[in-house]
Write a protein that holds these residues in place. Sequence first.
Motif, PDB file in Angstrom:
ATOM      1  N   LYS A  47       0.843  -1.205   0.000  1.00  0.00           N
ATOM      2  CA  LYS A  47       0.000   0.000   0.000  1.00  0.00           C
ATOM      3  C   LYS A  47       0.875   1.250   0.000  1.00  0.00           C
ATOM      4  N   LEU A  48       1.928   1.199   0.814  1.00  0.00           N
ATOM      5  CA  LEU A  48       2.880   2.308   0.882  1.00  0.00           C
ATOM      6  C   LEU A  48       3.469   2.591  -0.495  1.00  0.00           C
ATOM      7  N   GLY A  49       3.846   1.503  -1.190  1.00  0.00           N
ATOM      8  CA  GLY A  49       4.418   1.649  -2.524  1.00  0.00           C
ATOM      9  C   GLY A  49       3.441   2.298  -3.486  1.00  0.00           C
ATOM     10  N   THR A  50       2.190   1.854  -3.430  1.00  0.00           N
ATOM     11  CA  THR A  50       1.181   2.417  -4.335  1.00  0.00           C
ATOM     12  C   THR A  50       1.004   3.913  -4.082  1.00  0.00           C
ATOM     13  N   ILE A  51       0.897   4.282  -2.809  1.00  0.00           N
ATOM     14  CA  ILE A  51       0.702   5.704  -2.477  1.00  0.00           C
ATOM     15  C   ILE A  51       1.897   6.532  -2.946  1.00  0.00           C
ATOM     16  N   LEU A  52       3.108   6.022  -2.659  1.00  0.00           N
ATOM     17  CA  LEU A  52       4.308   6.776  -3.038  1.00  0.00           C
ATOM     18  C   LEU A  52       4.411   6.947  -4.544  1.00  0.00           C
ATOM     19  N   MET A  53       4.111   5.877  -5.287  1.00  0.00           N
ATOM     20  CA  MET A  53       4.229   5.953  -6.743  1.00  0.00           C
ATOM     21  C   MET A  53       3.199   6.932  -7.304  1.00  0.00           C
ATOM     22  N   MET A 159       5.978   6.506   8.411  1.00  0.00           N
ATOM     23  CA  MET A 159       5.469   5.496   7.486  1.00  0.00           C
ATOM     24  C   MET A 159       3.956   5.338   7.659  1.00  0.00           C
ATOM     25  N   LEU A 160       3.532   5.303   8.930  1.00  0.00           N
ATOM     26  CA  LEU A 160       2.096   5.109   9.182  1.00  0.00           C
ATOM     27  C   LEU A 160       1.300   6.316   8.718  1.00  0.00           C
ATOM     28  N   SER A 161       1.894   7.508   8.832  1.00  0.00           N
ATOM     29  CA  SER A 161       1.147   8.690   8.397  1.00  0.00           C
ATOM     30  C   SER A 161       1.004   8.705   6.877  1.00  0.00           C
ATOM     31  N   VAL A 162       2.000   8.170   6.152  1.00  0.00           N
ATOM     32  CA  VAL A 162       1.844   8.047   4.695  1.00  0.00           C
ATOM     33  C   VAL A 162       0.707   7.086   4.380  1.00  0.00           C
ATOM     34  N   LEU A 163       0.662   5.976   5.145  1.00  0.00           N
ATOM     35  CA  LEU A 163      -0.371   4.973   4.899  1.00  0.00           C
ATOM     36  C   LEU A 163      -1.757   5.547   5.131  1.00  0.00           C
ATOM     37  N   SER A 164      -1.871   6.483   6.069  1.00  0.00           N
ATOM     38  CA  SER A 164      -3.187   7.050   6.346  1.00  0.00           C
ATOM     39  C   SER A 164      -3.414   8.313   5.521  1.00  0.00           C
ATOM     40  N   GLY A 165      -2.778   8.386   4.374  1.00  0.00           N
ATOM     41  CA  GLY A 165      -2.988   9.521   3.489  1.00  0.00           C
ATOM     42  C   GLY A 165      -1.731  10.362   3.355  1.00  0.00           C
ATOM     43  N   GLY A 166      -1.269  10.914   4.472  1.00  0.00           N
ATOM     44  CA  GLY A 166      -0.048  11.710   4.451  1.00  0.00           C
ATOM     45  C   GLY A 166      -0.228  13.002   3.698  1.00  0.00           C
ATOM     46  N   ASN A 167       0.744  13.875   3.792  1.00  0.00           N
ATOM     47  CA  ASN A 167       0.686  15.076   2.961  1.00  0.00           C
ATOM     48  C   ASN A 167       1.879  15.101   2.028  1.00  0.00           C
ATOM     49  N   SER A 168       1.849  16.036   1.078  1.00  0.00           N
ATOM     50  CA  SER A 168       2.838  15.981   0.003  1.00  0.00           C
ATOM     51  C   SER A 168       4.261  16.195   0.521  1.00  0.00           C
ATOM     52  N   SER A 169       4.412  16.976   1.597  1.00  0.00           N
ATOM     53  CA  SER A 169       5.788  17.213   2.050  1.00  0.00           C
ATOM     54  C   SER A 169       6.360  15.961   2.719  1.00  0.00           C
ATOM     55  N   ILE A 170       5.483  15.223   3.421  1.00  0.00           N
ATOM     56  CA  ILE A 170       5.962  13.964   4.019  1.00  0.00           C
ATOM     57  C   ILE A 170       6.335  12.985   2.920  1.00  0.00           C
ATOM     58  N   ILE A 171       5.495  12.909   1.880  1.00  0.00           N
ATOM     59  CA  ILE A 171       5.776  11.970   0.792  1.00  0.00           C
ATOM     60  C   ILE A 171       7.066  12.340   0.076  1.00  0.00           C
ATOM     61  N   ARG A 172       7.276  13.644  -0.116  1.00  0.00           N
ATOM     62  CA  ARG A 172       8.545  14.081  -0.717  1.00  0.00           C
ATOM     63  C   ARG A 172       9.731  13.631   0.122  1.00  0.00           C
ATOM     64  N   GLU A 173       9.581  13.784   1.445  1.00  0.00           N
ATOM     65  CA  GLU A 173      10.662  13.403   2.351  1.00  0.00           C
ATOM     66  C   GLU A 173      10.939  11.901   2.273  1.00  0.00           C
ATOM     67  N   VAL A 174       9.854  11.110   2.228  1.00  0.00           N
ATOM     68  CA  VAL A 174      10.027   9.657   2.137  1.00  0.00           C
ATOM     69  C   VAL A 174      10.709   9.293   0.822  1.00  0.00           C
ATOM     70  N   MET A 175      10.270   9.925  -0.275  1.00  0.00           N
ATOM     71  CA  MET A 175      10.870   9.625  -1.582  1.00  0.00           C
ATOM     72  C   MET A 175      12.349  10.007  -1.593  1.00  0.00           C
ATOM     73  N   ARG A 176      12.625  11.178  -1.000  1.00  0.00           N
ATOM     74  CA  ARG A 176      14.018  11.628  -0.981  1.00  0.00           C
ATOM     75  C   ARG A 176      14.883  10.610  -0.211  1.00  0.00           C
ATOM     76  N   THR A 177      14.351  10.156   0.932  1.00  0.00           N
ATOM     77  CA  THR A 177      15.100   9.186   1.738  1.00  0.00           C
ATOM     78  C   THR A 177      15.282   7.874   0.983  1.00  0.00           C
ATOM     79  N   ALA A 178      14.190   7.433   0.317  1.00  0.00           N
ATOM     80  CA  ALA A 178      14.270   6.155  -0.400  1.00  0.00           C
ATOM     81  C   ALA A 178      15.292   6.224  -1.528  1.00  0.00           C
ATOM     82  N   MET A 179      15.416   7.393  -2.145  1.00  0.00           N
ATOM     83  CA  MET A 179      16.255   7.477  -3.339  1.00  0.00           C
ATOM     84  C   MET A 179      17.670   7.960  -3.060  1.00  0.00           C
ATOM     85  N   SER A 180      17.896   8.656  -1.953  1.00  0.00           N
ATOM     86  CA  SER A 180      19.231   9.235  -1.802  1.00  0.00           C
ATOM     87  C   SER A 180      20.046   8.651  -0.657  1.00  0.00           C
TER      88      SER A 180
END
Lengths: 283, 168
Positions: A47-53, A159-180
Motif C-alpha cells: 500500500k505504501l508503494g502504491t501511495i508513493l508511486m 510510514m504510518l502517516s503516509v499509509l493514512s494519506g499523508g501530505n505531500s511534504s511527508i511523501i517528498r521526504e520519504v521519496m528523498r530518503t528512499a532514493m538518496s
Amino acid sequence: MKKRYWIDAAKLIVVFGIIWAAFAIIPWPSIHAPKGADLVSIEREKKLGTILMEQSILSPDAKEKVIHSPKLDSAIFIVTSRLLEHLDHPLFTYHFYVVEKKDVNAFTLPGGNIIIYSGLLDFCQTPEDLAAVLAHEIGHAQKRHVVTKLVNELGLSIMLSVLSGGNSSIIREVMRTAMSTSFSRDMEAEADAFSFSLMEKSNLDPTTLSDFFRRMKKEKDNDSNLSEFLSTHPSNTDRIRAALEYKTAAGFTIKPISLDWSVVKEELKKVAPTKVEEPASEE
Amino acid sequence: MEENQKYFPVPQPDELTRKEKDDAMGGYLMMFAALGAGLPLPIINLIASIIYYHMNKSNSLFVKFHTYQALVSQIPLTLANGVCVFWGIRIAIFHTWHVNNFFIGFALMLLVANILYLVFGIISAVKASRGRMYYYWFFGPMAYEKVFLVANHVVKAPAVNHPPKSIS
Ligand SMILES: [Zn+2]
C-alpha cells in the motif's frame, strides 16, 4: 595422578564453550529481524508503494517523468521476466519504470516498485548487465531492505502517516530518503549475494555484476553521471571480489538473453536525448 | 623418584609477615590496576603481571604461589580478549567480517568470564592479605605444583667427581 588438574582445565574449556554456544544460539533480534520488516507487513508495504508511486513519479505534475516507449518496455519485459520466472516466493508483483534522467542509477521503492534511470540503460552494454543490476534491486525488495531503511531513517510514525494519506511534504521526504540514502554495507552485500544466485538460477553469468562495477570504477572519473550511483552503491573491491568468487553449481549453463541491445540504445537516443556522449575510449 | 613427589609445607598465616601477605595480595591487585590501562589492548595487564612475578621471584613461596597463580590464570583470558578485540576490529574497520551470532556469543561469554575473573580476583586478594592459600580451578593446583614441588627447586649440577675407576 598429579596431572589430575588437567581434567579441571578440560572442564573449564567445556563450561565456557557451552556458555559461548548458549549465547550464540539466542536469536538476537537486531540481526535476524530487521526492525522495519517486523513493523511493516507486506500488505502495508504494498500500500505504501502504491501511495508513493501515485504521488510522485506517476502523478501528472511529477518532475521526473516515466518514459512510455513500447520498445523500451518490451526490452525491460524480456530482461525482467527472465529473472522473475526464476524468483522463488516473490513478495510483490514487481513493476519496473524507466525515468528520464541521465544518472546511472536504479532504485527500489516499497512494494516492489523499481525505478530505472535512462542513464543506467545507456550505461549497460548488454541485457545481462541490466539483469544483474535489477537482480540486485529485486534482492533489496525481497529482503525487505527498503522498509527497513525507511523505518530506521524516518521512524515508523512517518510510514504510518503516509499509509493514512499523508501530505505531500511527508511523501517528498520519504521519496528523498528512499532514493538518496544508502543501504547498509551488510544489506548491499546481501543484495549482491541475492543477485548472484538469482542470476545463476536464471542461467545468466553471476559475475556480470562484477564486470559492471569494474566498468563503473574505471569510468567514474570521466563520467559525472556515475557519482550518484557510487555514492549509494559503494562499489568497493570487496563487492567485485565477492562476485568473482561466487561458485556456480555443477552443470550450470549460460543462456544469453535474446535481445538486440542496440535497439535499446537507438530508442534511448530518441526518447531520452539528454544523455551525455559516451566516453570515447572503450576497451 | 620419591624425591620428585615431595612438596614444601604450605605456610600458615602466623608464619607469614605482613609484607609477604601484602606482596601476595599485590599479584591480584596488579591485574586490576592494569586492567583499565590494558582495555584497548588487553595485553598490558599480562605484561604487568609478568613483571610483578619476576620482581617477586626470590620472595617467599607464599608470595610466589599467589603471583604465579595470578599470572597463569590470566593468560587464557587475555588471549581470548585479544581474539575478541581483533575480531571486533575486523568487523568495525575492514567490513570483510560481519557481526554474527558467533561473535555476539563470544563477546558475551568473555563478559561472563571477565566478571567471574574479577570476582575471583577480589576473593583471592582478600584471602592472600589474610595469609590464606586459595586455589583456582586448574590454575591453583598448577601453581601449587610449580612453586611447592621440591624437585622444581633443586637444581642438580652434573656430577664432576667420581670414585677412582680402579675401585668401581
Ligand atoms: Zn543496492
